[in-house]
Scaffold this active site. Structure first.
Site, mmCIF file in Angstrom:
data_model
loop_
_atom_site.group_PDB
_atom_site.id
_atom_site.type_symbol
_atom_site.label_atom_id
_atom_site.label_comp_id
_atom_site.label_asym_id
_atom_site.label_seq_id
_atom_site.Cartn_x
_atom_site.Cartn_y
_atom_site.Cartn_z
ATOM 1 N N GLY A 14 4.062 -3.047 0.159
ATOM 2 C CA GLY A 14 5.507 -3.384 -0.297
ATOM 3 C C GLY A 14 5.032 -4.355 -1.558
ATOM 4 N N SER A 15 3.897 -4.132 -2.412
ATOM 5 C CA SER A 15 4.034 -5.165 -3.381
ATOM 6 C C SER A 15 5.003 -5.187 -4.581
ATOM 7 C CB SER A 15 2.527 -5.218 -4.053
ATOM 8 O OG SER A 15 2.458 -3.940 -4.771
ATOM 9 N N ASN A 16 5.596 -3.796 -4.789
ATOM 10 C CA ASN A 16 6.625 -3.589 -5.750
ATOM 11 C C ASN A 16 8.065 -4.483 -5.058
ATOM 12 O OD1 ASN A 16 6.094 -2.143 -8.376
ATOM 13 N ND2 ASN A 16 4.999 -0.983 -6.752
ATOM 14 N N HIS A 111 6.518 5.307 -10.419
ATOM 15 C CA HIS A 111 5.110 5.902 -10.139
ATOM 16 C C HIS A 111 4.112 5.590 -11.105
ATOM 17 C CE1 HIS A 111 2.896 9.717 -9.517
ATOM 18 N NE2 HIS A 111 2.643 9.825 -10.945
HETATM 19 C C1 GRF Z 1 2.914 2.034 -6.204
HETATM 20 O O1 GRF Z 1 1.594 2.424 -6.916
HETATM 21 C C2 GRF Z 1 3.906 2.719 -6.768
HETATM 22 O O2 GRF Z 1 3.664 3.215 -7.999
HETATM 23 C C3 GRF Z 1 3.625 4.150 -5.791
HETATM 24 O O3 GRF Z 1 3.229 3.591 -4.592
HETATM 25 C C4 GRF Z 1 2.716 2.278 -4.550
HETATM 26 C C5 GRF Z 1 3.206 1.410 -4.011
HETATM 27 O O4 GRF Z 1 2.735 0.294 -3.517
HETATM 28 N N1 GRF Z 1 4.868 5.195 -5.745
HETATM 29 P P1 GRF Z 1 3.520 -1.064 -3.092
HETATM 30 O O5 GRF Z 1 3.891 -0.763 -1.770
HETATM 31 O O6 GRF Z 1 4.472 -1.236 -3.449
HETATM 32 O O7 GRF Z 1 2.410 -2.111 -3.089
#
Ligand code: GRF
Length: 217
Positions: A14-16, A111
């Site tokens: 969940g870093s995004n 992505h």
């Molecule tokens: C990210 O690289 C995103 O682009 C891909 O999955 C990864 C998720 O990373 N779809 P996080 O869980 O948000 O750290």
């Protein structure tokens, strides 16, 4: 003005999601996170949401015999939370056309490549294998085909000599954390216009330091 109610679907760290949490913590940001849904009970992102009081739900795909029940539960949770925009953020289940069409033009994904290049998994390994000098990330509206759909925001990221999948992934992730909050902001501000299968940005273009990502150092 009312802030756009966002639902975030995650499977892992969940870093995004964290980048979105930080953006939405600014009261001037035009969106708020109404709900986080994880299909994995141990997804690290759940704790990130809980620690700032965001509502979370675990909807474990293993509890359902068929995809339809799993997706209907997610759909009900999102509607229950009055979600207006759904963000896939490392959500590792492929959604069926039923769900995608139900949330058409209100469902986005991030992505880690410059789509339409390098769709699918193991992106960074494949980028390195081709010797491409640039990669990046893309926020796009979701369509039934995987990693397909109108592009909202993209950032270009250089591939450096000696990169490994891990170093490249870390650099791209840095760009992702700028792109996702920017894309949600543009949508919340009503600045993304869909025309056939293109998403145009109305008004000032996204900042150059976001779309051409400069690695630190
Ligand atoms: C990210 O690289 C995103 O682009 C891909 O999955 C990864 C998720 O990373 N779809 P996080 O869980 O948000 O750290």
């Amino acid at each position: 003005m009312a802030r756009l109610r966002v639902g975030v679907l995650i499977s892992g760290r969940g870093s995004n999601l964290q980048a979105l949490i930080e953006a939405t913590s600014d009261p001037a940001y035009p969106a708020e996170i109404a709900l986080v849904v994880a299909n994995q009970p141990d997804a690290g992102g759940l704790q990130r949401a809980r620690s700032v009081g965001i509502r979370t739900e675990i909807i474990n795909h293993r509890a359902f015999n068929a995809k339809q029940g799993f997706e209907a539960s997610i759909d009900a949770a999102l509607r229950g939370a009055k979600v207006e925009l759904v963000c896939l953020a490392g959500f590792m289940r492929i959604l069926t056309p039923w769900f995608v069409e139900r949330w058409r033009d209100r469902l986005i994904n991030i992505h880690p490549s410059l789509l339409p290049a390098f769709k699918g998994l193991d992106t960074h390994e494949r980028v390195l294998a081709t010797g491409a000098r640039f990669t990046g990330c893309t926020v796009h509206f979701v369509r039934p085909d995987v990693d397909d759909g109108p592009i909202v925001v993209q950032a270009a990221v250089p591939v450096m000599p000696g990169d490994t999948p891990d170093t490249l992934s870390a650099r791209v992730l840095g760009a992702e954390h700028h792109c996702y909050p920017l894309a949600v902001r543009l949508i919340a501000e009503g600045r993304v216009r869909l025309r056939e299968e293109r998403a145009d940005i109305v008004g000032a273009p996204p900042p150059a330091d976001v779309v051409m990502f400069n690695p630190p150092g």
